[in-house]
Design an enzyme around this catalytic site. Sequence first.
Site, PDB file in Angstrom:
ATOM      1  N   LYS A  17      12.262 -72.839 -65.124  1.00 55.11           N
ATOM      2  CA  LYS A  17      10.804 -72.745 -65.251  1.00 55.11           C
ATOM      3  C   LYS A  17      10.190 -72.278 -63.928  1.00 55.11           C
ATOM      4  CE  LYS A  17       9.477 -76.435 -68.487  1.00 55.11           C
ATOM      5  NZ  LYS A  17       8.659 -77.664 -68.539  1.00 55.11           N
ATOM      6  N   ASP A  70       4.177 -78.180 -69.728  1.00 50.62           N
ATOM      7  CA  ASP A  70       5.009 -78.688 -70.806  1.00 50.62           C
ATOM      8  C   ASP A  70       5.194 -77.577 -71.826  1.00 50.62           C
ATOM      9  OD1 ASP A  70       6.461 -81.085 -71.656  1.00 50.62           O
ATOM     10  OD2 ASP A  70       5.275 -80.861 -73.473  1.00 50.62           O
ATOM     11  N   ASP A 149      16.233 -69.936 -75.654  1.00 47.58           N
ATOM     12  CA  ASP A 149      16.152 -68.464 -75.618  1.00 47.58           C
ATOM     13  C   ASP A 149      17.197 -67.769 -76.495  1.00 47.58           C
ATOM     14  OD1 ASP A 149      13.927 -68.358 -74.041  1.00 47.58           O
ATOM     15  OD2 ASP A 149      15.009 -68.175 -72.153  1.00 47.58           O
TER      16      ASP A 149
HETATM   17  P1  ITT Z   1      10.082 -80.571 -66.767  1.00 52.86           P
HETATM   18  O1  ITT Z   1       9.521 -81.551 -67.779  1.00 52.86           O
HETATM   19  O2  ITT Z   1      10.672 -81.243 -65.588  1.00 52.86           O
HETATM   20  O3  ITT Z   1       9.124 -79.477 -66.418  1.00 52.86           O
HETATM   21  P2  ITT Z   1      11.885 -79.854 -68.943  1.00 52.86           P
HETATM   22  O4  ITT Z   1      12.973 -78.819 -69.072  1.00 52.86           O
HETATM   23  O5  ITT Z   1      12.217 -81.251 -69.368  1.00 52.86           O
HETATM   24  O6  ITT Z   1      11.349 -79.817 -67.457  1.00 52.86           O
HETATM   25  P3  ITT Z   1       9.969 -79.495 -71.111  1.00 52.86           P
HETATM   26  O7  ITT Z   1       9.922 -80.918 -71.530  1.00 52.86           O
HETATM   27  O8  ITT Z   1       8.682 -78.760 -71.053  1.00 52.86           O
HETATM   28  O9  ITT Z   1      10.617 -79.330 -69.687  1.00 52.86           O
HETATM   29  O10 ITT Z   1      11.008 -78.623 -71.963  1.00 52.86           O
HETATM   30  C1  ITT Z   1      11.102 -78.630 -73.317  1.00 52.86           C
HETATM   31  C2  ITT Z   1      12.377 -77.989 -73.781  1.00 52.86           C
HETATM   32  O11 ITT Z   1      12.103 -76.649 -74.148  1.00 52.86           O
HETATM   33  C3  ITT Z   1      13.548 -77.954 -72.796  1.00 52.86           C
HETATM   34  O12 ITT Z   1      14.752 -78.201 -73.509  1.00 52.86           O
HETATM   35  C4  ITT Z   1      13.537 -76.547 -72.286  1.00 52.86           C
HETATM   36  O13 ITT Z   1      14.845 -76.095 -71.972  1.00 52.86           O
HETATM   37  C5  ITT Z   1      12.985 -75.774 -73.470  1.00 52.86           C
HETATM   38  N1  ITT Z   1      12.208 -74.632 -72.997  1.00 52.86           N
HETATM   39  C6  ITT Z   1      11.077 -74.674 -72.265  1.00 52.86           C
HETATM   40  N2  ITT Z   1      10.694 -73.420 -71.954  1.00 52.86           N
HETATM   41  C7  ITT Z   1      11.597 -72.586 -72.510  1.00 52.86           C
HETATM   42  C8  ITT Z   1      11.770 -71.204 -72.505  1.00 52.86           C
HETATM   43  O14 ITT Z   1      10.942 -70.410 -71.853  1.00 52.86           O
HETATM   44  N3  ITT Z   1      12.811 -70.691 -73.153  1.00 52.86           N
HETATM   45  C9  ITT Z   1      13.667 -71.481 -73.802  1.00 52.86           C
HETATM   46  N4  ITT Z   1      13.611 -72.806 -73.849  1.00 52.86           N
HETATM   47  C10 ITT Z   1      12.569 -73.362 -73.185  1.00 52.86           C
END
Ligand code: ITT
Length: 202
Positions: A17, A70, A149
């Site tokens: 991210k 998020d 992805d």
């Molecule tokens: P932080 O809360 O520390 O920011 P995290 O990876 O736990 O990190 P999220 O709760 O927002 O963040 O992530 C939700 C899920 O969606 C997580 O499994 C990510 O890998 C996935 N995800 C988020 N953005 C994505 C993207 O651009 N492409 C693919 N998967 C994504």
Amino acid sequence: MPSDDKPLWLLTGNSNKFREASSILAPFGITIRHLKRSKVEVQDPRLENIARFGLKTALENHQGPLLVEDSGIFIKALSGFPGPYSSFVYETIGLRGILDMLRRHSDRRAYFQCTVAFGSSGLDAHLFTGKVAGKISRRVVGIKGFGYDPIFIPDGSTKTFGQTSSTFKNSHSHRAKAFQKFAKWYSSGSTYALKSGWVREP
Ligand code: ITT
């Protein structure tokens, strides 16, 4: 403009991210620093509330200016699941578990959402949301990107984000849309942004 130099931080435990957000913000002349910690996540159906809560909690230990985001994937045939549970679902049943659940569904429509919360101690959060529509592939394809992805094909493309370049993803993704909204709002010189104390890094 405030005189003390305050860089802009993105709090996330997810380095992917951070990398994507840095690339998206760079053309706006905005540099961010990585505060590498997971945010505190409240259970809520709306990503906006999760991002807002994550920011509020983070500001108890860091005065900001700070960004917290998020993200999640919402699958139509599963009534929006995994949505706010995307992280847990990815770590438990994973991509193959999602494909299994969708095996009998012809409606593969889904969207990604990213909500960015920006704030500084003593100020209310400002939220910026981006979405990208697409569909879930039949197989896991591609090794680029991260998370969901390799099973997400954005509308207008025949390839998953796992097969496309970072340049493509960073101009079409939910994260691109959310961070670009933030960058345009900040660059327009809003008084809130100035009050946050943030000074651009040279
Ligand atoms: P932080 O809360 O520390 O920011 P995290 O990876 O736990 O990190 P999220 O709760 O927002 O963040 O992530 C939700 C899920 O969606 C997580 O499994 C990510 O890998 C996935 N995800 C988020 N953005 C994505 C993207 O651009 N492409 C693919 N998967 C994504």
